[in-house]
Design an enzyme around this catalytic site. Structure first.
Site, short mmCIF file in Angstrom:
data_model
loop_
_atom_site.label_atom_id
_atom_site.label_comp_id
_atom_site.label_asym_id
_atom_site.label_seq_id
_atom_site.Cartn_x
_atom_site.Cartn_y
_atom_site.Cartn_z
N HIS A 1 -2.34 -3.92 4.90
CA HIS A 1 -2.08 -3.51 6.37
C HIS A 1 -3.41 -3.30 7.25
O HIS A 1 -4.45 -2.63 6.20
CB HIS A 1 -1.22 -2.38 6.44
CG HIS A 1 -1.61 -1.10 5.90
ND1 HIS A 1 -2.26 -0.02 6.42
CD2 HIS A 1 -1.88 -0.62 4.56
CE1 HIS A 1 -2.78 1.04 5.81
NE2 HIS A 1 -2.44 0.64 4.74
N ASP B 1 0.63 3.54 1.66
CA ASP B 1 0.32 4.13 2.97
C ASP B 1 1.79 4.48 3.59
O ASP B 1 2.69 3.49 3.62
CB ASP B 1 -0.47 3.47 3.99
CG ASP B 1 -0.71 3.93 5.27
OD1 ASP B 1 0.11 4.62 6.06
OD2 ASP B 1 -1.90 4.00 5.79
N ARG C 1 3.09 4.69 6.42
CA ARG C 1 3.38 4.13 7.30
C ARG C 1 4.02 2.47 7.22
O ARG C 1 4.34 1.94 8.11
CB ARG C 1 2.49 3.88 8.65
CG ARG C 1 2.05 5.32 9.17
CD ARG C 1 0.34 5.27 9.69
NE ARG C 1 -0.33 4.75 8.83
CZ ARG C 1 -1.84 4.74 9.04
NH1 ARG C 1 -2.27 4.76 10.47
NH2 ARG C 1 -2.51 4.40 8.26
N CYS D 1 0.95 -1.16 -0.06
CA CYS D 1 -0.03 -0.14 0.03
C CYS D 1 0.87 1.31 0.20
O CYS D 1 1.78 1.18 0.53
CB CYS D 1 -0.94 -0.26 1.30
SG CYS D 1 -2.08 1.49 1.32
N CYS E 1 -6.35 0.09 6.85
CA CYS E 1 -5.91 0.67 5.36
C CYS E 1 -7.26 1.67 5.12
O CYS E 1 -8.32 1.24 5.13
CB CYS E 1 -5.78 -0.71 4.41
SG CYS E 1 -5.32 0.08 2.80
CO CO Z 1 -3.52 1.27 2.87
#
Ligand code: CO
Length: 209
Positions: free
Chosen positions: A98, A44, A46, A42, A101
């Site tokens: 994750h 993302d 993090r 992803c 999400c």
């Molecule tokens: Co995500």
């Protein structure tokens, strides 16, 4: 120092520390890459592939998008996959989702987000496939957790359906597809145990000669 200027400073410090450890660090990396792993994760902020897996530059070929999707008309994903499998000859592909999400959370709801609705549509299709199981989970957070897991499973399956992966297997190339979920709350990865290394479980209609 502001955030932007700090980036350049950080880079200088990083180069200095790498060269201190190994004066040939950059010259040897410049000779080429032979990563054993393709990571599809992803976007993302993090979920950084190298940090999570303790791997160094040169060890992971990375593709990231919202909700770690394997969309078979996505030229970007297909190009990355083709290069990783046929040129770099990676041995493993990990699809890593994750918990928490935002892409999946958005896809579970009905809110209009604009352009991104078109991307979320792919994720909604996964929800529909698992709606019987997912709709039974009353707790929204629990339902999202399960949705994250089944979405990763479907993306692994979607990788297996690609002609790129099927041709590699057909040619006797060693290639394993894995599904992981990363837990942002504790940093741990959960292997979903959906590893596939041949087309034996692929439904007949998806197989290419
Ligand atoms: Co995500």
């Amino acid at each position: 120092m502001n955030f932007y200027d700090q980036l350049i400073e950080n880079n200088k410090k990083w180069v200095a520390s790498k060269l201190q450890e190994d004066p040939a660090y950059f010259t040897s990396l410049a000779n080429g890459q032979k990563p054993p792993l393709l990571w599809i994760g992803c976007a993302d902020s993090r979920v950084p592939a190298n940090e999570i897996t303790g791997t160094k530059p040169g060890e992971v070929f990375v593709h990231r998008n919202i909700a770690n999707m394997v969309v078979h008309t996505d030229m970007n994903m297909l190009s990355v996959l083709d290069y990783a499998v046929n040129v770099l000859r990676v041995k493993h592909v990990i699809v890593c989702g994750h918990y928490g999400c935002g892409g999946l959370e958005a896809a579970m709801g009905n809110k209009h987000f604009g352009l991104i609705d078109n991307w979320l549509r792919h994720i909604k299709d996964v929800y529909r496939m698992y709606s019987k199981e997912l709709d039974k989970i009353e707790n929204t957070q629990e339902r999202l957790r399960r949705f994250v897991e089944v979405n990763v499973m479907e993306q692994v399956y979607d990788l297996a359906k690609t002609s790129i992966v099927q041709h590699a297997w057909r040619n006797g190339q060693e290639l394993e597809l894995h599904g992981w979920v990363y837990d942002i709350k504790n940093g741990l990865v959960k292997d979903l145990d959906v590893t596939v290394s041949d087309d034996s479980n692929l439904e007949e209609v998806y197989k290419v000669d």
